[in-house]
Design a protein around this motif. Structure first.
Motif, PDB file in Angstrom:
ATOM      1  N   GLN A   1       5.068  -9.504   2.171  1.00  0.00           N
ATOM      2  CA  GLN A   1       5.378  -9.579   0.565  1.00  0.00           C
ATOM      3  C   GLN A   1       6.203 -11.075   0.140  1.00  0.00           C
ATOM      4  OE1 GLN A   1       4.590  -6.698  -1.052  1.00  0.00           O
ATOM      5  NE2 GLN A   1       4.763  -8.062  -2.889  1.00  0.00           N
ATOM      6  N   ALA A   2       6.979 -11.535   0.817  1.00  0.00           N
ATOM      7  CA  ALA A   2       7.640 -12.651   0.507  1.00  0.00           C
ATOM      8  C   ALA A   2       6.415 -13.869   0.509  1.00  0.00           C
ATOM      9  CB  ALA A   2       8.598 -12.943   1.587  1.00  0.00           C
ATOM     10  N   VAL A   3       5.624 -13.883   1.333  1.00  0.00           N
ATOM     11  CA  VAL A   3       4.668 -14.927   1.555  1.00  0.00           C
ATOM     12  C   VAL A   3       3.497 -14.648   0.526  1.00  0.00           C
ATOM     13  CG1 VAL A   3       3.015 -16.357   2.879  1.00  0.00           C
ATOM     14  CG2 VAL A   3       5.168 -15.506   3.706  1.00  0.00           C
ATOM     15  N   LEU A   4       2.690 -13.537   0.632  1.00  0.00           N
ATOM     16  CA  LEU A   4       1.640 -13.365  -0.094  1.00  0.00           C
ATOM     17  C   LEU A   4       1.851 -12.456  -1.627  1.00  0.00           C
ATOM     18  CD1 LEU A   4      -0.140 -12.339   3.139  1.00  0.00           C
ATOM     19  CD2 LEU A   4      -0.255 -14.424   1.919  1.00  0.00           C
ATOM     20  N   ASP A   5       2.620 -11.810  -1.780  1.00  0.00           N
ATOM     21  CA  ASP A   5       3.141 -10.681  -2.830  1.00  0.00           C
ATOM     22  C   ASP A   5       1.875 -10.259  -3.232  1.00  0.00           C
ATOM     23  OD1 ASP A   5       4.681  -9.978  -4.719  1.00  0.00           O
ATOM     24  OD2 ASP A   5       3.990 -11.488  -6.245  1.00  0.00           O
ATOM     25  N   PRO A   6       1.314  -9.237  -2.151  1.00  0.00           N
ATOM     26  CA  PRO A   6       0.152  -8.395  -2.751  1.00  0.00           C
ATOM     27  C   PRO A   6       0.608  -7.067  -3.456  1.00  0.00           C
ATOM     28  CG  PRO A   6       0.932  -7.721  -0.670  1.00  0.00           C
ATOM     29  CD  PRO A   6       1.676  -9.060  -0.933  1.00  0.00           C
ATOM     30  N   GLU A   7      -0.290  -6.583  -4.339  1.00  0.00           N
ATOM     31  CA  GLU A   7      -0.088  -5.419  -5.108  1.00  0.00           C
ATOM     32  C   GLU A   7       0.107  -4.110  -4.250  1.00  0.00           C
ATOM     33  OE1 GLU A   7      -2.267  -5.969  -9.152  1.00  0.00           O
ATOM     34  OE2 GLU A   7      -3.353  -7.038  -7.622  1.00  0.00           O
ATOM     35  N   ILE A   8      -0.730  -4.246  -3.181  1.00  0.00           N
ATOM     36  CA  ILE A   8      -1.075  -3.065  -2.497  1.00  0.00           C
ATOM     37  C   ILE A   8      -1.109  -3.328  -0.988  1.00  0.00           C
ATOM     38  CG2 ILE A   8      -3.546  -3.189  -2.877  1.00  0.00           C
ATOM     39  CD1 ILE A   8      -3.354   0.088  -2.705  1.00  0.00           C
ATOM     40  N   PHE A   9      -0.664  -2.591   0.065  1.00  0.00           N
ATOM     41  CA  PHE A   9      -1.078  -2.602   1.328  1.00  0.00           C
ATOM     42  C   PHE A   9      -1.945  -1.657   1.677  1.00  0.00           C
ATOM     43  CE2 PHE A   9       2.971  -5.211   1.289  1.00  0.00           C
ATOM     44  CZ  PHE A   9       2.985  -6.192   2.113  1.00  0.00           C
ATOM     45  N   VAL A  10      -2.948  -1.606   2.264  1.00  0.00           N
ATOM     46  CA  VAL A  10      -3.789  -0.570   2.724  1.00  0.00           C
ATOM     47  C   VAL A  10      -3.799  -0.406   4.257  1.00  0.00           C
ATOM     48  CG1 VAL A  10      -6.205   0.132   3.124  1.00  0.00           C
ATOM     49  CG2 VAL A  10      -5.366  -1.363   0.821  1.00  0.00           C
TER      50      VAL A  10
END
Length: 314
Positions: free
Chosen positions: A245-254
């Protein structure tokens, strides 16, 4: 336009005809040849068989391993003796159609982004828990490949310094702590310790080993030893997701793979660990977590869709 997607595994080759909505119109499966010289022939035969009954506009092939930046060559495959294999050129010369080559985890992730749990999100990370941990990253609606074409290998982020030896040759990779194989290892350790591991120990005596599917059944039955094994694996994955999250900041993890059949039993401890690891939690937007929806068809659908897009832009 209809496209063919081929997903090459260590033991089977699955292929299908896929339409523009990500629906598989027809699907085939054959055993993977033990002689790698026959593998391309098996793919060609499958495509030709499907093309006899469908109007095909593009072909996509997904395989585990490192794919060159121009998506033409399999640099290294872990389960097949391919080293710098010019697969795209060989297939195109025999099929006389455009061919797209993609890493299997990327293909599955793209399918979930386009048609599955990740749709309607521009930024997504998919993690697949199998023998190892497969990763796929979509940023701004584009599949991330990195500078050399082999980015997104999230299972090989070092999770523990001087940790367990990984098949990649490094120590402490995430997949040694958060995969289906890791779940089996944790279950065996808990069985050895006695106490809450009694049911796991009994299962090992009965079956000679502890398979991941059996651990999952015990989790669903409420067995405390199996639940603890799952908690350890889910915690490792959730902590790693905090870093992603810190590096890529996705909205969702699947989350996909065999362990993902446990649904909320898996996601609940993942979220707890993620919240403890994500920087600035409670003061920043965070990602949601969902179970993958396309299961074993994701590789076929994803690589077929990538092939259709490549053909359309050519």
């Amino acid at each position: 336009m209809l496209s063919v997607g081929i997903d090459i595994g260590g033991t089977k080759i699955a292929g299908g005809v896929v339409d523009a909505q990500g629906v598989i119109v027809e699907k085939l499966r054959v055993d993977t040849p033990t002689d790698t010289r026959q593998l391309a022939t098996a793919v060609v035969d499958m495509v030709r068989h499907l093309a006899e009954r469908h109007d095909i506009g593009a072909i996509g092939v997904a395989a585990a391993g490192f794919i060159s930046k121009d998506r033409s060559t399999i640099i290294h495959a872990p389960n097949i003796a391919w080293r710098n294999e010019p697969l795209r050129a060989e297939l195109e010369s025999r099929l006389h159609m455009p061919v797209t080559i993609e890493n299997d985890a990327n293909a599955a992730g793209w399918a979930e982004f386009r048609f599955g749990a990740g749709r309607d999100n521009a930024d997504m990370v998919m993690l697949t828990l199998g023998t190892g941990v497969g990763g796929a990253v979509v940023l701004g609606g584009e599949l991330f490949h990195g500078g050399h074409g082999i980015g997104g290998e999230l299972g090989h982020v070092r999770f523990e310094r001087n940790g367990r030896l990984c098949g990649c040759g490094q120590h402490g990779c995430l997949e040694q702590y958060a995969s289906g194989r890791a779940l089996q290892r944790e279950a065996n350790d808990i069985a050895d310790a006695g106490g809450i591991g009694a049911a796991l120990a009994a299962l090992r005596i009965e079956r000679g080993t502890i398979h991941g599917e059996a651990v999952s059944r015990l989790v669903l039955a409420g067995d405390p030893g199996a639940i603890e094994a799952l908690r350890r694996v889910a915690t490792a994955l959730g902590e790693a997701c905090g870093g992603f999250q810190a590096v890529l900041d996705p909205e969702i993890f699947v989350i996909g793979g065999g362990v993902a059949q446990l649904g909320e039993d898996l996601l609940r401890p993942i979220r707890t660990a993620y919240e403890s690891a994500v920087p600035g939690f409670a003061d920043r937007p965070i990602a949601t977590f969902e179970i993958a929806r396309l299961v074993n068809d994701a590789g076929i659908i994803g690589v077929a869709d990538l092939a259709a897009a490549a053909a359309g832009s050519a």
